[in-house]
Motif scaffolding. Structure first.
Motif, PDB file in Angstrom:
ATOM      1  N   LYS A  35       0.837  -1.197   0.000  1.00 33.03           N
ATOM      2  CA  LYS A  35       0.000   0.000   0.000  1.00 33.03           C
ATOM      3  C   LYS A  35       0.872   1.245   0.000  1.00 33.03           C
ATOM      4  O   LYS A  35       1.751   1.386   0.855  1.00 33.03           O
ATOM      5  N   VAL A  37       2.133   5.112   0.555  1.00 36.00           N
ATOM      6  CA  VAL A  37       1.947   6.015   1.687  1.00 36.00           C
ATOM      7  C   VAL A  37       0.745   6.921   1.432  1.00 36.00           C
ATOM      8  O   VAL A  37       0.392   7.190   0.281  1.00 36.00           O
ATOM      9  N   ASN A  39      -0.223   9.902   0.882  1.00 39.48           N
ATOM     10  CA  ASN A  39       0.078  11.267   0.439  1.00 39.48           C
ATOM     11  C   ASN A  39      -0.308  11.366  -1.031  1.00 39.48           C
ATOM     12  O   ASN A  39      -0.570  10.343  -1.673  1.00 39.48           O
ATOM     13  N   SER A  41       0.176  11.471  -4.880  1.00 38.04           N
ATOM     14  CA  SER A  41       1.200  10.812  -5.691  1.00 38.04           C
ATOM     15  C   SER A  41       1.098  11.334  -7.115  1.00 38.04           C
ATOM     16  O   SER A  41       0.096  11.927  -7.518  1.00 38.04           O
ATOM     17  N   LYS A  79       7.872   5.099  -4.556  1.00 39.25           N
ATOM     18  CA  LYS A  79       7.304   5.859  -3.436  1.00 39.25           C
ATOM     19  C   LYS A  79       6.344   6.945  -3.897  1.00 39.25           C
ATOM     20  O   LYS A  79       5.312   7.158  -3.281  1.00 39.25           O
ATOM     21  N   SER A  80       6.696   7.630  -4.979  1.00 39.85           N
ATOM     22  CA  SER A  80       5.950   8.842  -5.346  1.00 39.85           C
ATOM     23  C   SER A  80       5.072   8.709  -6.579  1.00 39.85           C
ATOM     24  O   SER A  80       4.303   9.620  -6.881  1.00 39.85           O
TER      25      SER A  80
END
Ligand code: 5GP
Ligand code: 5GP
Length: 220
Positions: A35, A37, A39, A41, A79-80
């Motif tokens: 999953k 984070v 925030n 993306s 991550k992003s």
């Protein structure tokens, strides 16, 4: 391709709220890395013309997506720039994972290839990741009391919080959750042709996609 010679004027740097992608009728899937984070993306970095139109899928044959060119950026992209759509089907059909590489290829093919005059594949992905790191949209909103807690927030307040932090007015789009409630979906910021500086938007995204009043900011 006719777009090759036409170039472009600026970029939209578009970030999605994962909670709003996932709580729709269509639902969502997570990448194998788990999953993402909670925030905003990256959705994409899109070359655009000042009149609101945009080029797409430019000379893909000459500039095919090649994951090996961005291997060093993959940890940052995981991550992003996580994909949330269920690869090759819907969650109901038991497609339980998304496919990051497929999403990145799609964005490169459709949008990245049209900025090839300025950015090669590595520079394109690196530019998007660097833009993401310049501002933390969730932090900016939370600093202004706007939290992803399922409550309703004013679009004007959301827009002003971002404008104060970044210096430029964002474009905001909404979608609907599975119950039909309007919610904050994506934030558009404009970026100059070098893909490194935020600018005032020459034109905000189509009004049909915009939203007004109070909208939900869903939990992710
Ligand atoms: P939607 O219609 O769902 O908002 O957008 C579908 C897709 O069309 C987006 O993911 C993006 O690839 C492209 N798109 C939509 N609006 C714009 C725009 O204003 N500029 C650019 N460059 N692409 C857009
Ligand atoms: P667009 O053309 O709207 O830029 O790109 C959307 C395409 O990317 C769709 O085909 C969609 O299925 C795929 N996609 C994969 N993962 C994601 C995601 O996390 N968000 C969005 N908006 N599209 C995704």
């Amino acid at each position: 391709n006719i777009w090759v010679s036409r170039d472009f004027d600026f970029f939209y740097f578009v970030q999605q709220w994962p909670g709003s992608f996932c709580d729709t009728k269509k639902s969502c899937c997570f990448p194998l890395t788990g999953k993402p984070v909670a925030n905003f993306s990256i959705h994409g970095l899109w070359p655009n013309f000042n009149d609101g139109s945009y080029p797409s899928s430019c000379n893909i044959a000459e500039n095919p997506f090649n994951q090996s060119q961005i291997i060093d950026l993959v940890p940052r992209a995981e991550k992003s720039w996580a994909s949330l759509s269920c690869a090759g089907g819907s969650k109901k059909e038991n497609k339980t994972n998304s496919d990051n590489e497929r999403f990145w290829k799609h964005e490169w093919d459709k949008h990245g290839t049209c900025s090839y005059s300025v950015l090669d594949e590595h520079a394109y992905f690196e530019a998007a990741l660097n833009l993401k790191d310049q501002f933390d949209l969730l932090q900016i909103l939370q600093n202004n009391g706007i939290k992803p807690d399922g409550n309703l927030y004013s679009i004007v307040n959301i827009s002003e919080a971002i404008e104060q932090a970044i210096g430029f007015q964002p474009g905001i789009t909404c979608n609907r959750d599975a119950l039909g409630n309007r919610q904050l979906n994506e934030i558009y910021l404009c970026v100059d042709k070098s893909a490194s500086n935020f600018i005032e938007c020459p034109i905000l995204p189509k009004s049909g996609k915009s939203c007004t009043g109070f909208v939900e900011f869903p939990i992710f």
